[in-house]
Design an enzyme around this catalytic site. Structure first.
Site, PDB file in Angstrom:
ATOM      1  N   ASN A   1       4.831  -5.915   5.516  1.00 46.75           N
ATOM      2  CA  ASN A   1       6.153  -4.968   4.923  1.00 46.75           C
ATOM      3  C   ASN A   1       6.239  -6.011   3.888  1.00 46.75           C
ATOM      4  OD1 ASN A   1       8.455  -4.050   4.774  1.00 46.75           O
ATOM      5  ND2 ASN A   1       9.165  -4.881   6.724  1.00 46.75           N
TER       6      ASN A   1
ATOM      7  N   LYS B   1       8.809  -5.012   1.951  1.00 49.08           N
ATOM      8  CA  LYS B   1      10.336  -5.039   1.757  1.00 49.08           C
ATOM      9  C   LYS B   1      10.613  -4.527   0.101  1.00 49.08           C
ATOM     10  CE  LYS B   1      10.973  -8.261   5.379  1.00 49.08           C
ATOM     11  NZ  LYS B   1      11.686  -9.108   6.200  1.00 49.08           N
TER      12      LYS B   1
ATOM     13  N   HIS C   1      13.166  -0.244  11.307  1.00 49.45           N
ATOM     14  CA  HIS C   1      13.286  -1.605  10.883  1.00 49.45           C
ATOM     15  C   HIS C   1      14.484  -2.141  11.189  1.00 49.45           C
ATOM     16  CE1 HIS C   1      12.888  -5.338   9.043  1.00 49.45           C
ATOM     17  NE2 HIS C   1      11.616  -5.672   9.080  1.00 49.45           N
TER      18      HIS C   1
ATOM     19  N   GLU D   1      16.392  -4.048   9.738  1.00 46.38           N
ATOM     20  CA  GLU D   1      17.050  -4.284   8.269  1.00 46.38           C
ATOM     21  C   GLU D   1      17.774  -2.883   8.188  1.00 46.38           C
ATOM     22  OE1 GLU D   1      14.197  -6.211   5.897  1.00 46.38           O
ATOM     23  OE2 GLU D   1      14.397  -8.149   7.135  1.00 46.38           O
TER      24      GLU D   1
ATOM     25  N   GLU E   1       9.935  -6.537  17.065  1.00 48.60           N
ATOM     26  CA  GLU E   1      10.529  -7.601  16.146  1.00 48.60           C
ATOM     27  C   GLU E   1      11.736  -8.223  16.528  1.00 48.60           C
ATOM     28  OE1 GLU E   1       8.511  -6.949  12.120  1.00 48.60           O
ATOM     29  OE2 GLU E   1       9.947  -5.631  12.169  1.00 48.60           O
TER      30      GLU E   1
ATOM     31  N   GLY F   1      12.122 -13.462   9.157  1.00 46.76           N
ATOM     32  CA  GLY F   1      12.391 -14.377   8.123  1.00 46.76           C
ATOM     33  C   GLY F   1      13.102 -15.640   8.341  1.00 46.76           C
TER      34      GLY F   1
ATOM     35  N   SER G   1       8.191 -13.754  11.530  1.00 48.38           N
ATOM     36  CA  SER G   1       7.694 -15.231  11.251  1.00 48.38           C
ATOM     37  C   SER G   1       6.403 -15.408  11.758  1.00 48.38           C
ATOM     38  CB  SER G   1       8.478 -16.065  11.817  1.00 48.38           C
ATOM     39  OG  SER G   1       9.955 -15.974  11.236  1.00 48.38           O
TER      40      SER G   1
END
Ligand code: PEP
Length: 242
Positions: free
Chosen positions: A8, A10, A93, A95, A165, A171, A203
């Protein structure tokens, strides 16, 4: 089931960097023991798909709209992404759930749109740190699965993957224990049935990939930061058990 290692990218990569990374992946991938997927930002999706055409590396998008066309300024429809060369699309996701207020119902509508357009959805679920510390991780993920996946998800005629996730692992350099990853993947397997690949994301790096990818029910990895470096991404892919 063959594992998948998905990257990904991003909101990273201008045209030059994307072309360079795609070229490095094309030259370096060899014959991986897993499926490879990269999900660049939409601005370079078509160029990356073109650069990777005929290679072992598939290309996906990072989101899509729930409608196939219409008055939705700034959004991208699943058929457009397919037209640009995507085969997969990441949906839900954390985010997007956190920064764009995406609910399970919205993710479900996007999953349906992606499927109608011939894209394979990679549906993300995962708990926050407060939810894990409160002991609710499994019930949160169960709720997300129940709300985001259509009936028959991952069965014949409706291909799809789930990515577990944990939000607090994305991250941050932190990962759940191997026992916690295995327990969550077993819980997800129980809910999605035998044919859905379940990726772990959060991660994943070359240094921890082999241990994570060998866990029961871990069908691959969704990789953020480490997917921006071809050597790291391919090292993660090489860590997949045969
Ligand atoms: C992600 O954003 O999907 C992700 C897993 O990121 P990272 O690997 O950087 O934690």
């Amino acid at each position: 089931m063959r594992r998948m290692v998905a990257g990904n990218w991003k909101m990273n990569m201008l045209a030059d960097g994307a072309a360079q990374l795609a070229g490095e992946l094309r030259r370096g991938a060899g014959e991986p023991g897993c499926e490879l997927l990269v999900c660049p930002p939409a601005t370079v999706l078509a160029a990356v798909a073109h650069a990777l055409l005929g290679s072992v590396c598939q290309v996906g998008a990072q989101d899509c709209h729930a409608e196939a066309s219409g008055a939705h300024t700034g959004d991208l429809a699943a058929p457009m992404l397919r037209d640009a060369g995507a085969t997969h699309v990441i949906l839900g996701h954390s985010e997007r759930r956190a920064n764009h207020g995406e609910t399970d119902a919205m993710v479900l509508a996007k999953v349906r749109a992606a499927t109608r357009a011939g894209l394979v959805p990679v549906v993300c679920v995962g708990e926050t740190l407060a939810e894990r510390e409160g002991g609710w991780a499994e019930s949160v993920v169960a709720g997300q699965l129940a709300g985001s996946l259509p009936h028959g998800f991952g069965q014949s005629g409706m291909a799809g993957l789930v990515a577990y996730e944990p939000v607090w692992a994305i991250g941050t350099g932190r990962t759940p224990t191997e026992a916690d990853i295995a327990a969550m993947h077993a819980a997800i397997r129980h809910r999605v049935g035998p044919s859905v690949r379940i990726l772990y994301g959060g991660s994943v790096k070359p240094g921890n990939a082999a241990a994570i990818l060998a866990l029961p029910e871990v069908g691959g990895a969704l990789v953020g930061g480490a997917s921006l470096d071809a050597r790291s991404f391919l090292a993660i892919a090489a860590a997949c058990p045969a």
